[in-house]
Design an enzyme around this catalytic site. Sequence first.
Site, PDB file in Angstrom:
ATOM      1  CD  GLU A 270       7.248  -0.863  -2.925  1.00  0.00           C
ATOM      2  OE1 GLU A 270       6.578  -0.372  -3.864  1.00  0.00           O
ATOM      3  OE2 GLU A 270       7.684  -0.212  -1.969  1.00  0.00           O
ATOM      4  CB  CYS A 309       4.011   1.702  -4.014  1.00  0.00           C
ATOM      5  SG  CYS A 309       4.682   1.697  -2.339  1.00  0.00           S
TER       6      CYS A 309
END
Length: 708
Positions: A270, A309
């Site tokens: 990720e 993120c």
Amino acid sequence: MTSTAVAPEVTAVQPVPSFVQGAWWAPAAAADGVPVRDASTGEVLAKVSTEGLDLAAVVDYGRTVGQRELGKLTFHQRALKLKELAQYLNARREEFYEVSFKTGATRIDSMIDIDGGIGVLFTFGSKGRRELPNSQVVVDGPMEVLSKDGSFAGEHIYTRIPGVAAQINAFNFPVWGMLEKFAPAFLAGVPTIAKPATPSGYLAAAVVRAVVESGILPEGSLQLVSGPARTLLDELDYRDLMAFTGSASTANALKSHPNVVTGGVRFTSETDSLNAAILGPDAVPGTPEFDAFIKSVVTEMTVKAGQKCTSIRRTVVPQDLVSDVVAAVGARINERVVLGDPRAEGVTMGALASLEQLADVRAAVQSMLDAGGELAYGTLDSPSVTRADGTVGVVEDGAFMSPLLLSWADSDAREVHAREAFGPVSSVIGYRDLDDAIRLAALGSGSLVATVCTNDPSVAQALVTGIAAHHGRVLMLNREDARTSTGHGSPVPHLVHGGPGRAGGGEELGGIRSVLHHMQRTAIQGSPNMLTAVTGVWHSGADRNFTLESEGVHPFRKSLAELRIGDAFRSELRQVTLEDITAFANSTGDTFYAHTNQDAAAANPFFPGIVAHGYLQLSWAAGLFVDPAPGPVLANYGLENLRFTTPLAAGDSFRVVLTAKKITPRETDEYGEVAWDAVLTNQNDETVATYDVLTLVAKQAAGPAVQA
């Protein structure tokens, strides 16, 4: 989980300890480690080093001790330990908050990280008991019959991978990032090696210290490597999994490692994500959607100082609303945001994680300005902040940065769609029409999340279907869910967290899906008896232990201690009469023509004439198999997989065959669930209906078994 030494406290110049092979470990030469500083003051808190740590031994310990101890537990037993651990950590949140302040996080930021991580444990503790069997094997899909006589069949099962889950976490969420990876791995039965990022790893270590002190986890379940682990992938092979969160450049380097490329290590990542929030053309100033959109943009810019993120990096709005959005964002920041040391009263936005991070973000912003971006709000100069003592001024050693909003004359400028400033920074981009908005969102080359803010269903449908394949998650925001939504930037453990392309191409969370990521799906073939033996679930064609009405103990008279998979009951035939069908139709009001009109029913290609209601058949079947006396069967709580296959006409007869298919004891209750395979057949042995009957059954009988 055991410790052979007391965990050292993390104080100035001391190393952040690792927890490996059941004991706390620290390097001999702490002075040579990388210094870790308080994000707001620059004070050196500790040093980080793994010099002398034997990573091969750490991996071997997980594969041996961790695998052995976790293998002693079922899914439900592991789930209960997650719940117990969540309760224990929940009681110690305040001490974690105190440590978290040093990372630059405000109390709200810390709640997202700490409470969010603990919440993941609670969620998987609950879902594990509700959605997984109380065993160690998960059956995936129905049995596939592979021979004409049914003696050879196949299906798929999941079993845990035989190695370790090496988890490399980012600096922005040292608790949530660790626990959201750990929980599904633990539930699957796979030991974790957690490697936190250096700037905030001391907070992860504080939580692991509490985990160890709780004594809840089996030995080897969780190891912590505090510091560099550059050779960790060298020690992994096809038995293992690595889950990485961080920069795309680091992810690409790890992906190219021989043990990933040819060695079979499962790798998921990720990474960077230029997430978009799209304002629908109907969401003009003055609408609830416009207000909710502005609130979301500012929240994502300032929570965790924009170090998420999932933060909104590209604010995509109708071209004629760009100036309105810029003005509204600036006004809300001025009204709501107080920058400073998170320990100071009234501060709503803290520092970046480190001075190095501050330099990186400033450099990224400068690159964007050089490429055509303009500062629409904020300044790159060192800001005035509220210090811990309440005074206001510039803190040279603190990693503080003002929120910045950039605007772009060219919505297609490459830098805005390719450069992520991982801090309190967003860009406003104008679009011409919905197709243009979809195109701009896709220029991010794959993102974790997008928001579509509109109250027009047709706009939502067009935007979501247009951008979904470029995103791992899409939030639809409008006046109906603005107050209840968890927000653009808040992944929830029930839903997938990840995204395609630039975002890493991986998936985490997603409920039980993430548990299965830590398991191997295997096709197994054999006779129904062998499939039953391996899975613990009765398969059609496997042996049954029949009880006739005239002999033995009725299966409903057996407690869980006595009941066995395959225990079965076959009823006598019952005849269907027209009078029964008519009475049911009149009493229920279900006078559908197939049950009341002979000519109309006969004209239907599916029916020979008037037929019995399907739900009447189920009621009759219950009357044929239910044992009426009080006993181990406590309640019927549902039916599953119901199918009607052959109609029953007046004059036909049918019987029911009931077989104990799946037995699931509850770890914390005096009863469990039993799923019974029910098959209704007519006088010609044709299948009339199939379904599963779900019952709650006592673990122990209240008295001696009653003969049927």
